[in-house]
Design a protein around this motif. Structure first.
Motif, short mmCIF file in Angstrom:
data_model
loop_
_atom_site.label_atom_id
_atom_site.label_comp_id
_atom_site.label_asym_id
_atom_site.label_seq_id
_atom_site.Cartn_x
_atom_site.Cartn_y
_atom_site.Cartn_z
N PRO A 80 0.81 -1.24 0.00
CA PRO A 80 0.00 0.00 0.00
C PRO A 80 0.84 1.28 0.00
O PRO A 80 0.39 2.30 -0.51
CB PRO A 80 -0.82 -0.10 1.29
N LYS A 81 2.04 1.23 0.53
CA LYS A 81 2.90 2.41 0.57
C LYS A 81 3.33 2.83 -0.84
O LYS A 81 3.52 4.01 -1.10
CB LYS A 81 4.12 2.14 1.45
N ILE A 82 3.48 1.86 -1.74
CA ILE A 82 3.88 2.16 -3.11
C ILE A 82 2.83 3.02 -3.79
O ILE A 82 3.14 3.98 -4.48
CB ILE A 82 4.12 0.86 -3.91
N PRO A 87 1.94 9.92 -7.41
CA PRO A 87 0.94 10.99 -7.31
C PRO A 87 -0.11 10.92 -8.42
O PRO A 87 0.16 10.46 -9.52
CB PRO A 87 1.78 12.26 -7.43
N ASP A 88 -1.31 11.40 -8.10
CA ASP A 88 -2.39 11.48 -9.08
C ASP A 88 -2.06 12.55 -10.12
O ASP A 88 -1.36 13.51 -9.84
CB ASP A 88 -3.71 11.85 -8.40
N ASN A 89 -2.59 12.36 -11.32
CA ASN A 89 -2.49 13.33 -12.42
C ASN A 89 -1.06 13.64 -12.85
O ASN A 89 -0.80 14.68 -13.43
CB ASN A 89 -3.23 14.62 -12.07
N LYS A 90 -0.12 12.77 -12.55
CA LYS A 90 1.26 12.93 -13.03
C LYS A 90 1.50 11.93 -14.15
O LYS A 90 0.86 10.88 -14.24
CB LYS A 90 2.27 12.68 -11.91
N VAL A 91 2.45 12.24 -15.02
CA VAL A 91 2.79 11.35 -16.12
C VAL A 91 3.85 10.36 -15.65
O VAL A 91 4.85 10.76 -15.04
CB VAL A 91 3.29 12.14 -17.34
N LEU A 92 3.60 9.08 -15.91
CA LEU A 92 4.56 8.04 -15.55
C LEU A 92 5.21 7.49 -16.79
O LEU A 92 4.56 7.27 -17.81
CB LEU A 92 3.85 6.88 -14.83
N ASN A 93 6.51 7.27 -16.69
CA ASN A 93 7.25 6.58 -17.73
C ASN A 93 7.52 5.19 -17.15
O ASN A 93 8.28 5.05 -16.20
CB ASN A 93 8.54 7.32 -18.04
N VAL A 102 9.61 -11.21 -25.51
CA VAL A 102 9.39 -9.79 -25.79
C VAL A 102 10.21 -8.91 -24.86
O VAL A 102 10.73 -7.88 -25.26
CB VAL A 102 7.88 -9.45 -25.65
N GLY A 103 10.33 -9.33 -23.59
CA GLY A 103 11.06 -8.53 -22.61
C GLY A 103 10.21 -7.40 -22.07
O GLY A 103 8.99 -7.52 -21.94
N TYR A 104 10.86 -6.27 -21.78
CA TYR A 104 10.16 -5.10 -21.23
C TYR A 104 9.65 -4.21 -22.36
O TYR A 104 10.34 -3.99 -23.35
CB TYR A 104 11.10 -4.28 -20.34
N VAL A 105 8.43 -3.69 -22.19
CA VAL A 105 7.82 -2.79 -23.16
C VAL A 105 7.56 -1.45 -22.47
O VAL A 105 6.93 -1.41 -21.42
CB VAL A 105 6.49 -3.38 -23.70
N PRO A 106 8.05 -0.34 -23.06
CA PRO A 106 7.85 0.97 -22.42
C PRO A 106 6.43 1.50 -22.64
O PRO A 106 5.81 1.25 -23.67
CB PRO A 106 8.87 1.86 -23.12
N TYR A 136 6.17 -3.57 -7.19
CA TYR A 136 6.99 -3.99 -6.05
C TYR A 136 7.95 -5.12 -6.44
O TYR A 136 9.10 -5.12 -6.06
CB TYR A 136 6.11 -4.44 -4.88
N THR A 137 7.48 -6.07 -7.24
CA THR A 137 8.30 -7.23 -7.60
C THR A 137 9.26 -6.94 -8.75
O THR A 137 10.15 -7.73 -9.02
CB THR A 137 7.43 -8.43 -7.99
N GLY A 138 9.07 -5.83 -9.45
CA GLY A 138 9.98 -5.49 -10.54
C GLY A 138 9.46 -5.90 -11.90
O GLY A 138 10.12 -5.68 -12.91
N LYS A 139 8.29 -6.52 -11.96
CA LYS A 139 7.72 -6.88 -13.26
C LYS A 139 7.36 -5.61 -14.03
O LYS A 139 7.45 -5.57 -15.24
CB LYS A 139 6.49 -7.78 -13.09
N THR A 140 6.94 -4.59 -13.31
CA THR A 140 6.68 -3.27 -13.89
C THR A 140 7.62 -2.29 -13.20
O THR A 140 7.71 -2.28 -11.97
CB THR A 140 5.22 -2.85 -13.66
N ILE A 141 8.31 -1.50 -13.98
CA ILE A 141 9.29 -0.56 -13.42
C ILE A 141 8.88 0.86 -13.77
O ILE A 141 8.64 1.19 -14.95
CB ILE A 141 10.71 -0.84 -13.99
N VAL A 142 8.76 1.69 -12.74
CA VAL A 142 8.47 3.11 -12.96
C VAL A 142 9.82 3.78 -13.18
O VAL A 142 10.62 3.90 -12.27
CB VAL A 142 7.74 3.73 -11.74
#
Length: 146
Positions: A80-82, A87-93, A102-106, A136-142
């Motif tokens: 839950p801390k993640i 923040p809301d309304n911010k752009v994430l890469n 396939v690997g990681y897709v941006p 948290y597990t690294g499958k998705t990276i911000v």
């Protein structure tokens, strides 16, 4: 089942979720079955139980299973801390792991919603949902927050 006195019924309602049925039954001098029946009559929700409490885990023999259990509970508590860090309304890469081939897709998009377990972003052409657990597990990276 015998009727409980108003004092015993009050005690029952205050302690139903704090004590085990066996303990309540002994104190109130009624059966464990009567405890469950009385809880339903009073509209109390069933007790949520976990197979092992944190105190029970501490008494396990030292070993890999115990360490994995403790680590898993620590990680689960951090999820839950993640959500609060994004923040809301911010752009994430973001880059998301699809599979080994396939690997990681941006992906890049604006945060338009969050739930207890999901973050929803609006990209240029569609809406994408990401599980907080995957971050948290690294499958998705911000990669960055803009």
């Amino acid at each position: 089942m015998r009727r409980l006195t108003p004092e015993k019924e009050q005690f029952f309602m205050q302690n139903f979720h704090k004590m085990k049925n066996k303990e309540l039954a002994k104190i109130l001098n009624i059966s464990k079955t009567s405890i469950s029946r009385k809880a339903r009559q009073l509209g109390l929700k069933p007790k949520l139980t976990m197979s092992n409490t944190a105190k029970e885990i501490e008494t396990y023999k030292s070993g890999n299973d115990t360490l994995l259990e403790i680590e898993g509970r620590r990680k689960t508590a951090a999820i839950p801390k993640i959500k609060d860090l994004i923040p809301d309304n911010k752009v994430l890469n973001i880059k998301e792991f699809i599979n080994k081939k396939v690997g990681y897709v941006p992906t890049m998009g604006k945060v338009i919603g969050k739930t207890q377990h999901l973050i929803v972003i609006q990209t240029k052409n569609y809406t994408e949902t990401f599980r907080i657990e995957d971050i948290y597990t690294g499958k998705t990276i911000v990669r960055e927050i803009l």
